[in-house]
Design a protein around this motif. Structure first.
Motif, PDB file in Angstrom:
ATOM      1  N   ILE A 143      28.145   3.990 -36.615  1.00 30.59           N
ATOM      2  CA  ILE A 143      28.210   3.948 -34.507  1.00 30.59           C
ATOM      3  C   ILE A 143      28.182   5.646 -34.184  1.00 30.59           C
ATOM      4  O   ILE A 143      28.134   5.832 -33.197  1.00 30.59           O
ATOM      5  N   ARG A 144      29.731   6.019 -35.116  1.00 30.86           N
ATOM      6  CA  ARG A 144      29.858   7.343 -34.054  1.00 30.86           C
ATOM      7  C   ARG A 144      28.712   8.296 -34.199  1.00 30.86           C
ATOM      8  O   ARG A 144      28.704   9.279 -33.714  1.00 30.86           O
ATOM      9  N   ARG A 145      27.971   8.146 -34.949  1.00 33.35           N
ATOM     10  CA  ARG A 145      26.417   8.932 -35.238  1.00 33.35           C
ATOM     11  C   ARG A 145      25.866   8.374 -33.871  1.00 33.35           C
ATOM     12  O   ARG A 145      24.259  10.098 -34.064  1.00 33.35           O
ATOM     13  N   GLY A 146      25.996   7.714 -33.359  1.00 31.57           N
ATOM     14  CA  GLY A 146      25.003   7.844 -32.729  1.00 31.57           C
ATOM     15  C   GLY A 146      25.124   8.441 -30.980  1.00 31.57           C
ATOM     16  O   GLY A 146      24.653   8.067 -30.153  1.00 31.57           O
ATOM     17  N   GLY A 147      26.282   9.476 -31.249  1.00 37.73           N
ATOM     18  CA  GLY A 147      26.841   9.952 -30.158  1.00 37.73           C
ATOM     19  C   GLY A 147      28.069   9.173 -28.773  1.00 37.73           C
ATOM     20  O   GLY A 147      27.894   8.267 -29.206  1.00 37.73           O
ATOM     21  N   PRO A 148      28.170   9.749 -27.805  1.00 36.91           N
ATOM     22  CA  PRO A 148      29.086   9.550 -27.246  1.00 36.91           C
ATOM     23  C   PRO A 148      29.097   8.003 -26.331  1.00 36.91           C
ATOM     24  O   PRO A 148      29.654   6.951 -26.024  1.00 36.91           O
ATOM     25  N   SER A 149      27.493   7.827 -26.383  1.00 37.22           N
ATOM     26  CA  SER A 149      27.252   6.825 -25.632  1.00 37.22           C
ATOM     27  C   SER A 149      27.692   5.048 -26.160  1.00 37.22           C
ATOM     28  O   SER A 149      27.833   4.188 -25.581  1.00 37.22           O
ATOM     29  N   SER A 187      30.595   5.535 -28.093  1.00 39.00           N
ATOM     30  CA  SER A 187      31.465   5.796 -29.131  1.00 39.00           C
ATOM     31  C   SER A 187      32.973   5.004 -28.373  1.00 39.00           C
ATOM     32  O   SER A 187      34.038   4.488 -29.386  1.00 39.00           O
ATOM     33  N   ALA A 188      32.549   3.751 -27.704  1.00 47.53           N
ATOM     34  CA  ALA A 188      33.974   2.649 -27.444  1.00 47.53           C
ATOM     35  C   ALA A 188      33.255   1.970 -28.179  1.00 47.53           C
ATOM     36  O   ALA A 188      34.193   1.167 -28.103  1.00 47.53           O
ATOM     37  N   MET A 189      32.272   1.391 -28.330  1.00 41.67           N
ATOM     38  CA  MET A 189      32.064   0.227 -29.764  1.00 41.67           C
ATOM     39  C   MET A 189      32.352   0.781 -31.297  1.00 41.67           C
ATOM     40  O   MET A 189      33.188  -0.259 -31.203  1.00 41.67           O
ATOM     41  N   ALA A 190      32.722   1.975 -31.297  1.00 41.89           N
ATOM     42  CA  ALA A 190      33.422   2.441 -32.621  1.00 41.89           C
ATOM     43  C   ALA A 190      34.463   2.963 -32.158  1.00 41.89           C
ATOM     44  O   ALA A 190      35.353   2.145 -33.303  1.00 41.89           O
ATOM     45  N   THR A 191      35.453   2.709 -31.283  1.00 37.59           N
ATOM     46  CA  THR A 191      36.426   2.611 -30.931  1.00 37.59           C
ATOM     47  C   THR A 191      37.491   1.119 -30.912  1.00 37.59           C
ATOM     48  O   THR A 191      38.545   0.680 -31.656  1.00 37.59           O
ATOM     49  N   GLU A 192      36.301   0.109 -30.750  1.00 41.06           N
ATOM     50  CA  GLU A 192      36.722  -1.343 -31.405  1.00 41.06           C
ATOM     51  C   GLU A 192      36.434  -1.944 -32.235  1.00 41.06           C
ATOM     52  O   GLU A 192      38.015  -2.159 -32.597  1.00 41.06           O
ATOM     53  N   LEU A 193      35.553  -1.295 -33.423  1.00 40.14           N
ATOM     54  CA  LEU A 193      35.469  -1.990 -34.128  1.00 40.14           C
ATOM     55  C   LEU A 193      37.000  -1.004 -35.144  1.00 40.14           C
ATOM     56  O   LEU A 193      37.065  -1.693 -35.907  1.00 40.14           O
TER      57      LEU A 193
END
Length: 227
Positions: A33-39, A41-47
């Protein structure tokens, strides 16, 4: 019990593996997910917030696994010890049966030897008694023949006593290898036979030198009668 503890252990190990697999998959997903970019990043943070909860679950499972593992080890050791004791008990019981049978056979033969020895001693006493009560005064040859017969009988009886004593000593040595209960019985039985032999030999000893002591025996008998 031990079987239930093993089931619990297996279940805890299963849950631990699932947590580790989930944690690994979560780490991979967060990386993707983090490689998907800033858009995203919130999802990566929640996970990423889930990871501490997984580690906390693992922290709770590990001590429980250690407790169950310890219990299983003790249960297995206890079962092994119980099995070992049962096998030892079975072996001892089997040995008791074998040794008991052997004791019965050997004891019967040894008892017969002792009885024969006692009978031989009593025969010597019976042979000598008439000579002491009424010694032949008119024939020195007859007296010599009679006393010789007594000493010969005493010598023969002594051989039987010696033979029986040797047999008892041999049996006592063998009895030390018997199983505990049979050994205790054997020592008691052979001890009793030894005591019987000792008494028989005490009774026999004076007649082994019967000729030498004959006159003093007759005099002692006369004095006893006069009293």
């Amino acid at each position: 019990d031990g079987a239930l503890a093993q089931e619990v252990m297996a279940e805890l190990q299963k849950q631990n593996r699932e947590l580790m697999e989930f944690q690994k998959a979560l780490t991979q997903d967060i990386g993707e997910i983090r490689r998907g970019g800033p858009s995203v990043s919130a999802m990566a943070t929640e996970l990423a917030k889930i990871a501490p909860r997984l580690r906390n679950l693992q922290t709770q499972i590990n001590p429980e696994m250690a407790k169950v593992k310890s219990f299983v080890s003790k249960a297995q050791a206890s079962a092994a010890d119980a099995k070992k004791k049962a096998e030892a008990q079975a072996a001892t019981e089997a040995q008791e049966q074998r040794d008991g049978k052997e004791l019965q056979e050997s004891l019967r033969a040894t008892q017969q030897l002792v009885t024969t020895s006692e009978e031989s001693v009593e025969a010597v006493v019976s042979l000598a008694a008439p000579l002491i009560d009424e010694p032949p005064e008119d024939s020195a040859d007859l007296l010599k023949q009679a006393t010789d017969e007594v000493e010969a009988a005493a010598s023969d009886a002594m051989e039987k006593v010696t033979e029986a004593r040797k047999e008892i000593n041999t049996r006592l040595a063998a009895a030390k290898k018997y199983a505990p209960d049979t050994r205790k019985l054997a020592l008691a039985e052979y001890g009793t036979l030894q005591a019987r032999l000792t008494e028989a030999q005490k009774k026999l000893n004076p007649y082994r030198s019967f000729k030498k002591d004959f006159r003093s025996r007759v005099e002692a008998r006369k004095q006893l009668v006069e009293l």
